[in-house]
Write a protein that holds these residues in place. Structure first.
Motif: not given
Length: 120
Positions: A32-39, A80-89
């Motif tokens: 849910h956080v990824v969905a809201e924060e992905q940029k 998404y795999d390498n740079e997305c902050l939401a996914h890294s969390l």
């Protein structure tokens, strides 16, 4: 959103084996956080994100949580795999969830084989 002109959309599925229901919920909360924060470049870039607990059945092979993400391009999936902050969390938190093994991750280009028809 429309498909990126650089190529076909990329569809990614991730399957998890997490026995504990509270840890399954923690993972879903992280999605849910990824969905809201992905940029990317200050704008949302994930075309679709769906995640949930699998329904019990004889064919699930122990997978308890599944996610599906649609990207406009392979470049967006690599972001998404390498740079997305939401996914890294999410990835940082995942080892604490008691996974029975690393997640299974698949991706593919869409190929429409069948589509639902609207009723007249």
């Amino acid at each position: 959103m429309t498909a990126d002109k650089r190529g076909p959309r990329i569809h990614r599925m991730t399957l998890f084996k997490i026995p504990d229901e509270m840890n399954q919920k923690r993972l879903l909360d992280a999605y849910h956080v990824v969905a809201e924060e992905q940029k990317k470049d200050g704008k949302p870039y994930i075309l679709q994100l769906t995640a949930g607990k699998t329904l019990p059945n004889d064919k699930s092979k122990g997978y308890t949580v599944a996610s599906y993400i649609e990207f406009a391009s392979l470049d967006d999936m690599h972001y998404y795999d390498n740079e997305c902050l939401a996914h890294s969390l999410l990835k940082e938190m995942a080892p604490s969830l008691g996974m029975m093994e690393p997640p299974t991750i698949l991706w593919f280009e869409k190929s429409n084989l069948a589509a639902a028809q609207d009723e007249p």
